[in-house]
Design a protein around this motif. Structure first.
Motif, short mmCIF file in Angstrom:
data_model
loop_
_atom_site.label_atom_id
_atom_site.label_comp_id
_atom_site.label_asym_id
_atom_site.label_seq_id
_atom_site.Cartn_x
_atom_site.Cartn_y
_atom_site.Cartn_z
N ASN A 1 -4.19 15.39 -11.33
CA ASN A 1 -4.42 16.68 -10.69
C ASN A 1 -4.93 16.49 -9.25
O ASN A 1 -4.48 17.18 -8.32
N GLN A 2 -5.84 15.55 -9.06
CA GLN A 2 -6.34 15.27 -7.72
C GLN A 2 -5.23 14.77 -6.81
O GLN A 2 -5.15 15.14 -5.63
N LEU A 3 -4.36 13.93 -7.37
CA LEU A 3 -3.24 13.41 -6.59
C LEU A 3 -2.33 14.56 -6.15
O LEU A 3 -1.91 14.62 -4.98
N ASN A 4 -2.02 15.45 -7.07
CA ASN A 4 -1.13 16.56 -6.75
C ASN A 4 -1.75 17.52 -5.74
O ASN A 4 -1.01 18.20 -5.00
N GLN A 5 -3.07 17.57 -5.68
CA GLN A 5 -3.75 18.42 -4.71
C GLN A 5 -3.92 17.74 -3.35
O GLN A 5 -4.47 18.32 -2.42
N LEU B 1 4.29 7.36 -9.38
CA LEU B 1 3.72 8.55 -8.75
C LEU B 1 4.70 9.72 -8.74
O LEU B 1 4.30 10.87 -8.91
N TYR B 2 5.97 9.43 -8.55
CA TYR B 2 6.97 10.50 -8.57
C TYR B 2 6.98 11.19 -9.93
O TYR B 2 7.18 12.41 -10.02
N GLY B 3 6.74 10.43 -10.98
CA GLY B 3 6.74 11.00 -12.31
C GLY B 3 5.63 12.01 -12.54
O GLY B 3 5.72 12.84 -13.46
N ILE B 4 4.58 11.96 -11.71
CA ILE B 4 3.46 12.90 -11.89
C ILE B 4 3.30 13.84 -10.70
O ILE B 4 2.48 14.76 -10.75
N TRP C 1 -2.63 4.32 -2.86
CA TRP C 1 -2.74 3.47 -4.04
C TRP C 1 -2.31 2.07 -3.66
O TRP C 1 -1.12 1.78 -3.61
N PRO C 2 -3.24 1.18 -3.35
CA PRO C 2 -2.87 -0.23 -3.11
C PRO C 2 -2.38 -0.82 -4.43
O PRO C 2 -3.17 -1.03 -5.35
N MET D 1 0.85 -1.18 0.00
CA MET D 1 0.00 0.00 0.00
C MET D 1 0.89 1.23 0.00
O MET D 1 1.67 1.45 0.93
N VAL D 2 0.80 2.03 -1.05
CA VAL D 2 1.55 3.29 -1.15
C VAL D 2 0.60 4.39 -0.67
O VAL D 2 -0.53 4.50 -1.16
N TYR D 3 1.05 5.20 0.30
CA TYR D 3 0.13 6.19 0.87
C TYR D 3 0.83 7.51 1.13
O TYR D 3 2.06 7.57 1.33
#
Length: 442
Positions: A261-265, A281-284, A271-272, A157-159
């Protein structure tokens, strides 16, 4: 990375070939002894052609060539997993496939059925113990070996630890707790969601179902059983249905501009997925470097910490190769040599070999989770607790397409996810029967 299947049906293949490849473990292309004798008669350096898309391959191949003047390898990026698999089938039928190629684990059974891969068990006995039995089983079928594992994606689980701390929520240890935390997030920040149910993520759902005890394909005595809509899988579908119905998770595709965009906000909090996810995720969301962490995947049964693989690849030797022994030597070095796995780790992959995994413990964590001091310890435990004998069927591509279509329709039309699984199962079974496979059940 994410699971992607081989497109299309295997209807053009003869049943005899399919059953021989999947049941007997023979490669049908001459014995290993014959191949070795042929190569022994050759003089001068052997030149191998190698297809692979993943990070660090250029550097690894250069290091291999430097260390092996008698075997020289030419590397080609033939596209991602799906592109490579599609091109390999075409090249194999034309008799001009490369000597070695990267393949995602779930595509290997289809390649065996298609007669594209060589059995390299005669050359790999010396490295079997370099991998856990669970990892080795991803490329081994009925005593035959069709590739050397390269990287693996144990599920975690990435959180967003920063957002978890801000909202004062705890990392869930079970899926029951996950649902409770999802509700808590919605109360504390009505614009935020704990996670996303993405209808296109075939591999992710497959991994969660396998964690719950599902077996989507198995073969015994030349008869296949398909379990895509088995009890464990339908229970997983019903679980996510409950979260969707209560608006506790977002039901939409991942990695779209809107989702990014939602992730960045800070509105998507977890993200399981698998160990490759921090790099994605680092890429975005580079500005969130250091804000995230990984934790063990929530458990369906408290105390049962086993997880499935989501993604990963192996290096296989093709049946078209006239240099199977040399190609096997290359595949072994690329996935067990220290120089190779050091390059692999630096490129962001989690090695399949035990030595490579051990080497990660003294490496820096990925940038997204740079502040997590125990990142590699959590990763190592996930890798050590993977579910053995994960099996994929001969028409994974058909299953993936059917799953994505049915799940997208279910989200759009607000029909049950369980029905989408049942539709997927029926498409897969019908396709296998039409191809000529013997399938148990209706």
């Amino acid at each position: 990375m994410r699971i992607r299947g081989v497109p299309g049906s295997l209807a053009a293949l003869g049943l005899a070939v399919a059953l021989a490849a999947c049941s007997s473990g023979t490669n049908g292309g001459g014995t290993a002894a014959t191949q070795a004798a042929t190569q022994a008669a050759e003089t001068g350096p052997v030149t191998l052609n190698f297809w692979c898309w993943s990070a660090g391959q250029k550097e690894k191949v250069a290091a291999f060539n430097k260390a092996h003047p008698d075997i020289q390898v030419k590397h080609t990026d033939a596209g991602g997993g799906t592109d490579t698999a599609t091109k390999l089938l075409t090249a194999s039928r034309a008799g001009n496939a490369p000597d070695a190629t990267c393949l995602e684990y779930q595509t290997i059974p289809a390649m065996i059925v298609a007669g594209a891969l060589a059995d390299i068990s005669a050359y790999t006995a010396d490295i079997k113990d370099a991998f856990t039995p669970e990892v080795w089983s991803l490329t081994s079928f009925d005593g035959a070996v069709y590739g050397v594992p390269q990287d693996v994606g144990p599920m975690v689980m990435v959180y967003n630890r920063k957002r978890f701390d801000e909202l004062k929520i705890a990392v869930p240890k079970t899926w029951q707790e996950f649902a409770t935390v999802a509700a808590d997030v919605r109360k504390k920040d009505p614009d935020a969601y704990l996670a996303t149910f993405a209808p296109a993520e075939f591999g992710n759902f497959a991994g969660l179902a396998q964690q719950a005890g599902a077996t989507w394909w198995k073969v015994q005595d030349q008869t296949w059983t398909v379990g895509i809509a088995d009890t464990a899988s339908t229970e997983v579908a019903a679980y996510w249905q409950g979260l969707i119905d209560k608006d506790l998770v977002k039901a939409e595709p991942l990695l779209t501009p809107e989702w990014n965009n939602q992730l960045n906000q800070g509105k998507i909090l977890s993200w399981p997925s698998a160990l490759w996810a921090p790099g994605v995720l680092y890429g975005i969301a580079e500005k969130q470097a250091g804000d995230w962490a990984i934790a063990p995947l929530p458990q369906w049964t408290p105390g049962d910490d086993r997880v499935a693989f989501q993604g990963g690849s192996a290096i296989a030797v093709t049946k078209n190769s006239k240099h199977a022994q040399a190609a096997a030597t290359f595949a072994k070095w690329m996935n067990t040599d220290k120089t190779a796995y050091d390059i692999q780790i630096a490129a962001g992959e989690y090695p399949a070999s035990l030595a490579g995994q051990q080497a990660t413990t003294t490496s820096e964590p990925p940038k997204l989770v740079s502040e997590q001091k125990d990142y590699w310890q959590v990763a190592a435990k996930a890798a050590q607790r993977t579910i053995p004998h994960i099996s994929w069927g001969p028409n994974v591509g058909t299953a993936q397409s059917a799953f994505q279509d049915a799940m997208a329709a279910a989200i759009r039309d607000r029909t049950p996810l369980v029905q989408a699984l049942q539709k997927t199962q029926q498409v897969v079974v019908d396709d296998m029967k039409a191809t000529g496979f013997k399938v148990a059940g209706p």
